[in-house]
Design an enzyme around this catalytic site. Structure first.
Site, short mmCIF file in Angstrom:
data_model
loop_
_atom_site.label_atom_id
_atom_site.label_comp_id
_atom_site.label_asym_id
_atom_site.label_seq_id
_atom_site.Cartn_x
_atom_site.Cartn_y
_atom_site.Cartn_z
CB CYS A 221 -0.98 -0.04 1.17
SG CYS A 221 -2.35 1.14 1.00
CG HIS B 156 -3.90 -3.62 2.90
ND1 HIS B 156 -2.94 -3.13 3.76
CD2 HIS B 156 -4.51 -2.54 2.35
CE1 HIS B 156 -2.97 -1.81 3.74
NE2 HIS B 156 -3.91 -1.42 2.89
CD GLU C 213 -1.70 -6.12 5.37
OE1 GLU C 213 -1.93 -4.92 5.61
OE2 GLU C 213 -1.25 -6.51 4.28
#
Length: 512
Positions: free
Chosen positions: A84, A171, A173
């Site tokens: 990001c 993202h 994660e």
């Protein structure tokens, strides 16, 4: 007490998912640490990382005073993954262009992937990602190629595969990026060539050896609360040095039902530890009389705890080391420039400046789930390892407003019923945290043929993986119904039960 292992550095730019990135890396059995973006290249070199990950963040790369990194970080020969803001910063620093688009991307987004890239090896050509950005990379730096796009984002991922520098706008994660863990694994193993050498069994073994070497024949003191963190820390140190460790358990009278007796039984009888239990309930309640502000309560309890602890320590003669159950989120939250203090931590800070002990913090590298895993490795009873998170100030912050013995007893009994029914329903390990609290509210009711004006009990239960964010738990109605009926019937002075359906954010898990 440093232990040699391969290291990934997660450079913190203030994003909300930074700790989650670190946890995802560790789920691959790879050790990582979070460092502030202000860390110099020289200091990074000293740490000898095998890979570096740049996190997201709330800033624009072209803003005044915005977080930056030294360009030399890309010349270390260490694989880099920007996420990001980290992706945008990588492009901007290396000569690419970042712009603010007319249409922004938030939420679930289909991304088209070049799965010939090592980063996306074994991943579908189109899959769901999670986007949360206003700016985007409009031109990639020299030597890079585009390896993923979306309808709104021409550079959803980029790569300089020769230098092993990658950036992704989404993202990986978060769970909503369906291929995220696979992609992170590709970066760690296929790109960076890491070994999976981080496990809780090896951690416990290495830490016990390191504590033995550090302590030698000196004496160690541990403040034991009975919570998961201090319990695992105490057992780990006890495994290393045995009777050289003395644990002081300050019972401040603010514990859950029967908790003090349970702590004493486990550590004194099962583990044969030197344990001193100090029953200081009256002392703490006296100090809290007339106090209703939650932060004032926390500070009074923290200060009084230290006084009681120091008094007991003074009776033991020369003590060289103090054990604390500090865990990694405590370290990160108290040690970076990028996050604000929400509530004062009971365990971090608060120690006197002239403290004569050296600190042993054997768990300071671990997240909560890792602490539990170490506890299981050490043979701590499963029930204790999975004990509910409980704040240092105890029921003082679950009784809203002024604390009295009557209010504490009501809260204890209601909480015990709630916990018992959750266990009977088989939900103990499916809910991150659950408890009863006593808001400073009374309401009208009817019990029998009489009007009542009694206390309200609030039930709180949340699902989470790390307590940084949480959602309210969808407990079956029949379980809530049984809990409600039991509390109203069995706990004197209660005529109403409410269930808290607020996530974090905007609320915190605890009410105070």
């Amino acid at each position: 007490m440093a232990i040699e292992r391969e290291l990934v550095l997660v450079v913190d730019f203030g994003g909300q998912y930074n700790q989650l990135i670190a946890r995802r890396v560790r789920e691959h059995n790879v050790y990582c640490e979070i460092i502030p973006y202000t860390t110099s290249v020289e200091d990074i070199k000293k740490k000898n990382p095998k890979a570096i990950i740049f996190t997201g963040g709330p800033n624009s790369v072209y803003g005044e005073g915005t977080p930056r990194v030294e360009k030399e970080i890309f010349e270390l020969g260490v694989p880099v993954l920007g996420i990001c803001y980290g992706h945008q910063l990588t492009a901007y620093t290396l000569g690419g262009k970042v712009e603010s688009p007319d249409i922004r991307e938030y939420g679930k987004t289909e991304v088209k992937i070049d799965n010939k890239s090592p980063l996306f090896d074994g991943i579908k050509e189109a899959d769901q990602s999670w986007m949360s950005h206003t700016d985007y990379v409009s031109e990639i730096p020299e030597g890079f190629k585009i390896i993923a796009t979306t309808d709104q984002c021409p550079v959803a991922a980029m790569a300089n595969e020769e230098k092993k520098i990658y950036g992704v706008q989404f993202h990986p994660e978060v769970e909503h990026t369906l291929f995220g863990q696979k992609m992170l694994g590709n970066f760690l193993f296929k790109v960076a060539g890491l070994k999976a050498d981080w496990s809780m069994a090896s951690f416990a073994e290495e830490k016990i050896k390191a504590i033995k070497e550090l302590v030698g024949d000196k004496k160690v003191l541990c403040a034991l609360s009975g919570g998961v963190d201090s319990s695992v820390a105490a057992v780990l140190v006890h495994k290393a040095i045995g009777k050289q460790l003395t644990c002081v358990f300050v019972d401040h009278g603010l514990l859950r039902k029967d908790e003090g007796d349970q702590v004493e039984a486990i550590f004194k009888k099962q583990f044969d530890m030197n344990l001193i239990r100090v029953n200081a309930g009256e002392r703490f309640l006296g100090k809290l009389k007339g106090v209703s502000d939650p932060e004032t309560k926390r500070k009074i309890i923290g200060e009084e705890f230290i006084r009681v602890f120091e008094e007991e320590a003074g009776k033991l003669g020369q003590i060289d080391f103090l054990v604390q159950g500090t865990i990694y989120p405590d370290v990160v939250e108290s040690g970076t420039n990028t996050s604000a203090t929400i509530k004062s931590h009971h365990n971090v800070g608060g120690l006197p400046e002239d403290m004569q002990f050296s600190l042993i913090e054997p768990l300071r590298e671990l997240f909560k789930d890792e602490v539990r895993a170490v506890g299981e490795e050490l043979g701590i009873p499963h029930k204790l390892v999975w004990r509910q998170p409980f704040p240092g100030p105890g029921l003082a912050i679950r009784v809203l407003g002024e604390i009295t013995e009557e209010k504490l007893e009501i809260t204890r009994e209601a909480d015990a019923i709630f916990r018992e029914e959750i266990a009977l329903a088989g939900l103990e390990e499916k809910i991150w945290q659950y408890f009863a609290c006593l808001p400073n509210i009374q309401s009208v009711g009817v019990m029998g043929d009489e009007r009542t004006y009694c206390h309200t009990i609030a039930l709180r239960a949340v699902t989470s993986s790390d307590a940084m964010t949480s959602d309210w738990a969808r407990i079956p109605y029949e379980v809530l119904d049984k809990v409600s009926r039991r509390i109203v019937n069995e706990v004197k002075g209660v005529n109403r039960i409410v269930y808290d359906v607020t996530s974090k954010p905007p609320a915190t898990i605890e009410w105070e």
